[in-house]
Design a protein around this motif. Structure first.
Motif, PDB file in Angstrom:
ATOM      1  N   GLU A   1      33.547  73.289  60.276  1.00 56.88           N
ATOM      2  CA  GLU A   1      32.776  74.205  61.115  1.00 56.88           C
ATOM      3  C   GLU A   1      31.872  75.086  60.264  1.00 56.88           C
ATOM      4  OE1 GLU A   1      32.705  74.949  64.848  1.00 56.88           O
ATOM      5  OE2 GLU A   1      32.807  72.842  64.260  1.00 56.88           O
ATOM      6  N   ALA A   2      32.395  75.582  59.127  1.00 58.40           N
ATOM      7  CA  ALA A   2      31.583  76.392  58.223  1.00 58.40           C
ATOM      8  C   ALA A   2      30.441  75.563  57.642  1.00 58.40           C
ATOM      9  CB  ALA A   2      32.458  76.963  57.107  1.00 58.40           C
ATOM     10  N   LEU A   3      30.703  74.294  57.345  1.00 56.75           N
ATOM     11  CA  LEU A   3      29.672  73.397  56.825  1.00 56.75           C
ATOM     12  C   LEU A   3      28.527  73.248  57.819  1.00 56.75           C
ATOM     13  CD1 LEU A   3      28.745  71.201  54.744  1.00 56.75           C
ATOM     14  CD2 LEU A   3      30.140  69.575  56.033  1.00 56.75           C
ATOM     15  N   LYS A   4      28.859  73.064  59.103  1.00 57.17           N
ATOM     16  CA  LYS A   4      27.835  72.901  60.129  1.00 57.17           C
ATOM     17  C   LYS A   4      27.036  74.186  60.338  1.00 57.17           C
ATOM     18  CE  LYS A   4      29.518  70.566  63.768  1.00 57.17           C
ATOM     19  NZ  LYS A   4      30.557  70.122  64.736  1.00 57.17           N
ATOM     20  N   ARG A   5      27.699  75.336  60.170  1.00 52.51           N
ATOM     21  CA  ARG A   5      26.981  76.611  60.306  1.00 52.51           C
ATOM     22  C   ARG A   5      26.020  76.829  59.133  1.00 52.51           C
ATOM     23  NH1 ARG A   5      32.128  78.557  61.766  1.00 52.51           N
ATOM     24  NH2 ARG A   5      32.378  79.485  59.686  1.00 52.51           N
ATOM     25  N   ARG A   6      26.458  76.478  57.935  1.00 49.80           N
ATOM     26  CA  ARG A   6      25.628  76.730  56.753  1.00 49.80           C
ATOM     27  C   ARG A   6      24.451  75.773  56.646  1.00 49.80           C
ATOM     28  NH1 ARG A   6      29.992  77.956  51.872  1.00 49.80           N
ATOM     29  NH2 ARG A   6      31.391  79.279  53.105  1.00 49.80           N
ATOM     30  N   TYR A   7      24.653  74.543  57.115  1.00 47.28           N
ATOM     31  CA  TYR A   7      23.596  73.534  57.013  1.00 47.28           C
ATOM     32  C   TYR A   7      23.352  72.936  58.397  1.00 47.28           C
ATOM     33  CZ  TYR A   7      25.122  74.078  52.179  1.00 47.28           C
ATOM     34  OH  TYR A   7      25.482  74.605  50.963  1.00 47.28           O
ATOM     35  N   PRO A   8      22.796  73.740  59.307  1.00 44.03           N
ATOM     36  CA  PRO A   8      22.681  73.285  60.710  1.00 44.03           C
ATOM     37  C   PRO A   8      21.785  72.064  60.890  1.00 44.03           C
ATOM     38  CG  PRO A   8      21.433  75.314  60.331  1.00 44.03           C
ATOM     39  CD  PRO A   8      22.250  75.090  59.099  1.00 44.03           C
ATOM     40  N   GLY A   9      20.856  71.840  59.978  1.00 43.40           N
ATOM     41  CA  GLY A   9      19.972  70.695  60.122  1.00 43.40           C
ATOM     42  C   GLY A   9      20.486  69.433  59.471  1.00 43.40           C
ATOM     43  N   ALA A  10      21.624  69.525  58.781  1.00 43.32           N
ATOM     44  CA  ALA A  10      22.157  68.363  58.054  1.00 43.32           C
ATOM     45  C   ALA A  10      22.818  67.374  59.013  1.00 43.32           C
ATOM     46  CB  ALA A  10      23.158  68.817  57.002  1.00 43.32           C
ATOM     47  N   ILE A  11      22.763  66.105  58.647  1.00 44.62           N
ATOM     48  CA  ILE A  11      23.446  65.048  59.402  1.00 44.62           C
ATOM     49  C   ILE A  11      24.779  64.766  58.721  1.00 44.62           C
ATOM     50  CG2 ILE A  11      23.315  62.655  60.203  1.00 44.62           C
ATOM     51  CD1 ILE A  11      20.283  62.884  60.058  1.00 44.62           C
ATOM     52  N   LEU A  12      25.842  64.751  59.516  1.00 40.41           N
ATOM     53  CA  LEU A  12      27.200  64.608  58.994  1.00 40.41           C
ATOM     54  C   LEU A  12      27.697  63.183  59.221  1.00 40.41           C
ATOM     55  CD1 LEU A  12      28.899  66.814  57.652  1.00 40.41           C
ATOM     56  CD2 LEU A  12      30.073  67.155  59.822  1.00 40.41           C
ATOM     57  N   TYR A  13      28.199  62.553  58.143  1.00 37.54           N
ATOM     58  CA  TYR A  13      28.801  61.218  58.218  1.00 37.54           C
ATOM     59  C   TYR A  13      30.262  61.313  57.762  1.00 37.54           C
ATOM     60  CZ  TYR A  13      23.954  59.524  58.410  1.00 37.54           C
ATOM     61  OH  TYR A  13      22.647  59.304  58.764  1.00 37.54           O
ATOM     62  N   PHE A  14      31.081  60.387  58.264  1.00 42.21           N
ATOM     63  CA  PHE A  14      32.492  60.354  57.895  1.00 42.21           C
ATOM     64  C   PHE A  14      32.867  58.955  57.414  1.00 42.21           C
ATOM     65  CE2 PHE A  14      32.258  64.052  60.517  1.00 42.21           C
ATOM     66  CZ  PHE A  14      33.198  64.917  59.986  1.00 42.21           C
ATOM     67  N   LEU A  15      33.558  58.906  56.288  1.00 42.21           N
ATOM     68  CA  LEU A  15      34.102  57.651  55.768  1.00 42.21           C
ATOM     69  C   LEU A  15      35.615  57.740  55.849  1.00 42.21           C
ATOM     70  CD1 LEU A  15      33.650  54.907  54.339  1.00 42.21           C
ATOM     71  CD2 LEU A  15      33.729  56.137  52.163  1.00 42.21           C
ATOM     72  N   MET A  16      36.243  56.799  56.559  1.00 37.36           N
ATOM     73  CA  MET A  16      37.686  56.923  56.839  1.00 37.36           C
ATOM     74  C   MET A  16      38.290  55.555  57.077  1.00 37.36           C
ATOM     75  SD  MET A  16      37.229  58.322  60.736  1.00 37.36           S
ATOM     76  CE  MET A  16      35.622  59.013  60.363  1.00 37.36           C
ATOM     77  N   PHE A  17      39.630  55.501  57.008  1.00 37.06           N
ATOM     78  CA  PHE A  17      40.335  54.308  57.433  1.00 37.06           C
ATOM     79  C   PHE A  17      40.225  54.175  58.949  1.00 37.06           C
ATOM     80  CE2 PHE A  17      43.395  53.985  53.591  1.00 37.06           C
ATOM     81  CZ  PHE A  17      42.604  52.999  53.017  1.00 37.06           C
ATOM     82  N   GLU A  18      40.361  52.955  59.413  1.00 38.84           N
ATOM     83  CA  GLU A  18      40.230  52.665  60.839  1.00 38.84           C
ATOM     84  C   GLU A  18      41.155  53.520  61.692  1.00 38.84           C
ATOM     85  OE1 GLU A  18      39.752  48.484  63.248  1.00 38.84           O
ATOM     86  OE2 GLU A  18      41.408  48.651  61.827  1.00 38.84           O
ATOM     87  N   LYS A  19      42.375  53.757  61.201  1.00 34.60           N
ATOM     88  CA  LYS A  19      43.372  54.501  61.982  1.00 34.60           C
ATOM     89  C   LYS A  19      43.008  55.971  62.162  1.00 34.60           C
ATOM     90  CE  LYS A  19      46.092  55.308  57.798  1.00 34.60           C
ATOM     91  NZ  LYS A  19      47.309  54.965  57.054  1.00 34.60           N
ATOM     92  N   LEU A  20      42.061  56.489  61.361  1.00 34.69           N
ATOM     93  CA  LEU A  20      41.672  57.892  61.449  1.00 34.69           C
ATOM     94  C   LEU A  20      40.511  58.127  62.397  1.00 34.69           C
ATOM     95  CD1 LEU A  20      43.428  58.069  58.796  1.00 34.69           C
ATOM     96  CD2 LEU A  20      41.850  59.851  58.069  1.00 34.69           C
ATOM     97  N   ARG A  21      39.936  57.067  62.900  1.00 34.56           N
ATOM     98  CA  ARG A  21      38.735  57.218  63.722  1.00 34.56           C
ATOM     99  C   ARG A  21      38.983  58.131  64.926  1.00 34.56           C
ATOM    100  NH1 ARG A  21      34.837  52.200  64.593  1.00 34.56           N
ATOM    101  NH2 ARG A  21      32.906  53.372  64.837  1.00 34.56           N
ATOM    102  N   GLY A  22      40.138  57.994  65.533  1.00 37.22           N
ATOM    103  CA  GLY A  22      40.445  58.816  66.700  1.00 37.22           C
ATOM    104  C   GLY A  22      40.459  60.290  66.385  1.00 37.22           C
ATOM    105  N   SER A  23      40.862  60.652  65.152  1.00 35.20           N
ATOM    106  CA  SER A  23      40.887  62.066  64.753  1.00 35.20           C
ATOM    107  C   SER A  23      39.480  62.647  64.767  1.00 35.20           C
ATOM    108  CB  SER A  23      41.490  62.208  63.356  1.00 35.20           C
ATOM    109  OG  SER A  23      42.773  61.629  63.294  1.00 35.20           O
ATOM    110  N   ALA A  24      38.528  61.911  64.191  1.00 32.92           N
ATOM    111  CA  ALA A  24      37.145  62.393  64.156  1.00 32.92           C
ATOM    112  C   ALA A  24      36.550  62.447  65.560  1.00 32.92           C
ATOM    113  CB  ALA A  24      36.309  61.499  63.254  1.00 32.92           C
ATOM    114  N   GLU A  25      36.908  61.471  66.394  1.00 35.77           N
ATOM    115  CA  GLU A  25      36.349  61.427  67.745  1.00 35.77           C
ATOM    116  C   GLU A  25      36.857  62.581  68.599  1.00 35.77           C
ATOM    117  OE1 GLU A  25      37.398  57.557  69.081  1.00 35.77           O
ATOM    118  OE2 GLU A  25      35.776  56.541  68.007  1.00 35.77           O
ATOM    119  N   VAL A  26      38.149  62.888  68.506  1.00 38.50           N
ATOM    120  CA  VAL A  26      38.704  63.928  69.359  1.00 38.50           C
ATOM    121  C   VAL A  26      38.195  65.306  68.951  1.00 38.50           C
ATOM    122  CG1 VAL A  26      40.826  64.477  68.058  1.00 38.50           C
ATOM    123  CG2 VAL A  26      40.832  64.616  70.566  1.00 38.50           C
ATOM    124  N   LEU A  27      37.868  65.490  67.671  1.00 39.09           N
ATOM    125  CA  LEU A  27      37.319  66.759  67.206  1.00 39.09           C
ATOM    126  C   LEU A  27      35.810  66.863  67.437  1.00 39.09           C
ATOM    127  CD1 LEU A  27      39.310  67.101  63.867  1.00 39.09           C
ATOM    128  CD2 LEU A  27      39.507  68.599  65.863  1.00 39.09           C
TER     129      LEU A  27
END
Length: 408
Positions: A62-88
């Motif tokens: 959340e702090a990252l998104k506030r500090r760099y509001p114009g930045a595009i955020l990507y996530f690299l994760m194992f398949e089993k973690l995808r739901g964690s990123a989606e629910v948040l």
């Protein structure tokens, strides 16, 4: 791949690859001027292993998104973690880059594909949340990012992961993991200088997780699912959920016999139903619990909640969750349920939930905690996890009843 095989490959093969890339990095830095840090515009978050870690990293994200509001955020994760990123709801699905760990060959193919994707996305900044994983360090370097932030060993032996980070943050095992993650973000600031780059007091961790509310349609669908699993449920029923599994680390788990005894004691109370929740692979295991308990108010939800969001929706319809430290425990913080969570192999000092709807059980015996970044989360315990067994079913029942009274 098994967890032990992944550890072994990461330690042996990963260390060699990190050494080679460090030499390449050194050679390139001698042949051409060192690139200066660039303002973060395309940011990659690497968190490939633990389901609950993205929840613990939420304040930093959340702090990252506030500090760099114009930045595009990507996530690299194992398949089993995808739901964690989606629910948040941290980034659109198209910005989730997924690795599969079914076999070494599949993982390597996915890793090559991931590097190609990251290069196409022009990643300029990487925040590696992994604790001394060589695989994540390698991927951070191959992404081509100018800013590479991660945990560095400094003078700690045996945790070599190369020497190509641009922002080297020491991992502090005496500091809550959420604060360690904040130090990674703060290391990006232009004002950060010296060694280590961040020397800051983060104070108390404030509960800051988002609460996921069920829509009316979701509420009706979950009620129907609960009614199908337990026809004896009525509108006034109080529901206690149990999640006996320890995930990939069975050393975390409270004994199954204790869960059975706890369920039997709770089912003696009128108007109370008890259910078990977990992965599809746990369903047969939990059916054995049902054969032992033999109560119409005991039900099995294992495998019936395939997504993290559905799990949180179920939590919103129930009163209490009893489980071990792990993904489900941290997802409970996104809901209204009260969670009673066992710690022992790990400690709430480092991994305590970031919400107020918790009761943490931790005995603090001489060998606890035994899992850390420094032993690749491999416990020396012989399987007799006394640190968790010390809590009796009677004691936990008392905590459940206390929490039920508070919720009433």
């Amino acid at each position: 791949m098994t967890l032990d095989r992944m550890r072994s490959l990461d330690r042996v093969v990963g260390s060699v690859v990190c050494l080679v890339l460090s030499l390449v990095h050194l050679l390139l830095s001698l042949l051409r001027p060192v690139r200066t840090s660039v303002p973060p515009r395309n940011i990659l978050i690497i968190e490939i292993s633990e389901m609950g870690c993205l929840v613990l990293a939420y304040p930093m994200l959340e702090a990252l998104k506030r500090r760099y509001p114009g930045a595009i955020l990507y996530f690299l994760m194992f398949e089993k973690l995808r739901g964690s990123a989606e629910v948040l709801n941290l980034a659109p699905q198209g910005q989730h880059i997924v690795l599969r760990d079914r076999s070494l060959g599949v993982f390597l193919v996915d890793a090559v594909r991931a590097v190609w994707q990251l290069r196409r996305c022009k990643i300029d900044t990487v925040l590696d949340l992994e604790l001394f994983s060589r695989a994540s360090a390698i991927l951070s370097y191959l992404s081509g990012a100018s800013n590479r932030v991660g945990f560095h060993r400094y003078h700690t032996e045996g945790l070599y992961r190369g020497n190509f980070l641009t922002h080297k943050v020491p991992y502090n095992l005496y500091l809550h993991i959420a604060k360690n993650y904040m130090a990674l973000l703060d290391a990006l600031e232009d004002s950060a200088s010296g060694t280590p780059p961040v020397k800051k007091d983060y104070g108390e961790i404030q509960p800051s997780l988002p609460k996921i509310r069920n829509s009316e349609e979701e509420t009706l669908a979950i009620r129907e699912k609960l009614k199908q699993a337990c026809p004896a449920l009525v509108g006034s029923s109080r529901i206690v959920l149990l999640s006996p599994g320890g995930g990939e680390l069975p050393i975390r788990a409270w004994p199954l016999a204790n869960y059975v005894q706890l369920a039997e004691m709770l089912l003696e109370l009128p108007g109370l139903a008890v259910g078990v929740v977990g992965l599809a692979g746990d369903r047969v295991w939990y059916e054995r619990m049902a054969e032992t308990i033999r109560s119409p108010r005991f039900f099995n939800l294992a495998g019936l909640t395939p997504t993290v969001r559905e799990v949180v929706q179920v939590f919103n319809q129930c009163d209490i969750l009893v489980t071990s430290d792990g993904g489900l425990a941290h997802f409970a913080g996104l809901s209204s349920i009260h969670c009673i969570v066992f710690f022992g192999p790990e400690t709430p000092v480092l991994y305590g939930p970031l919400a107020s709807n918790y009761t943490c059980l931790y005995a603090g015996i001489s060998c606890s905690p035994c899992l850390s970044a420094y032993n690749a989360r491999k416990s020396p315990c012989d399987g007799d996890n006394v640190c968790v067994k010390l809590f009796s079913p009677e004691h936990v029942k008392g905590l459940v009843l206390e929490a039920l009274r508070a919720r009433a």
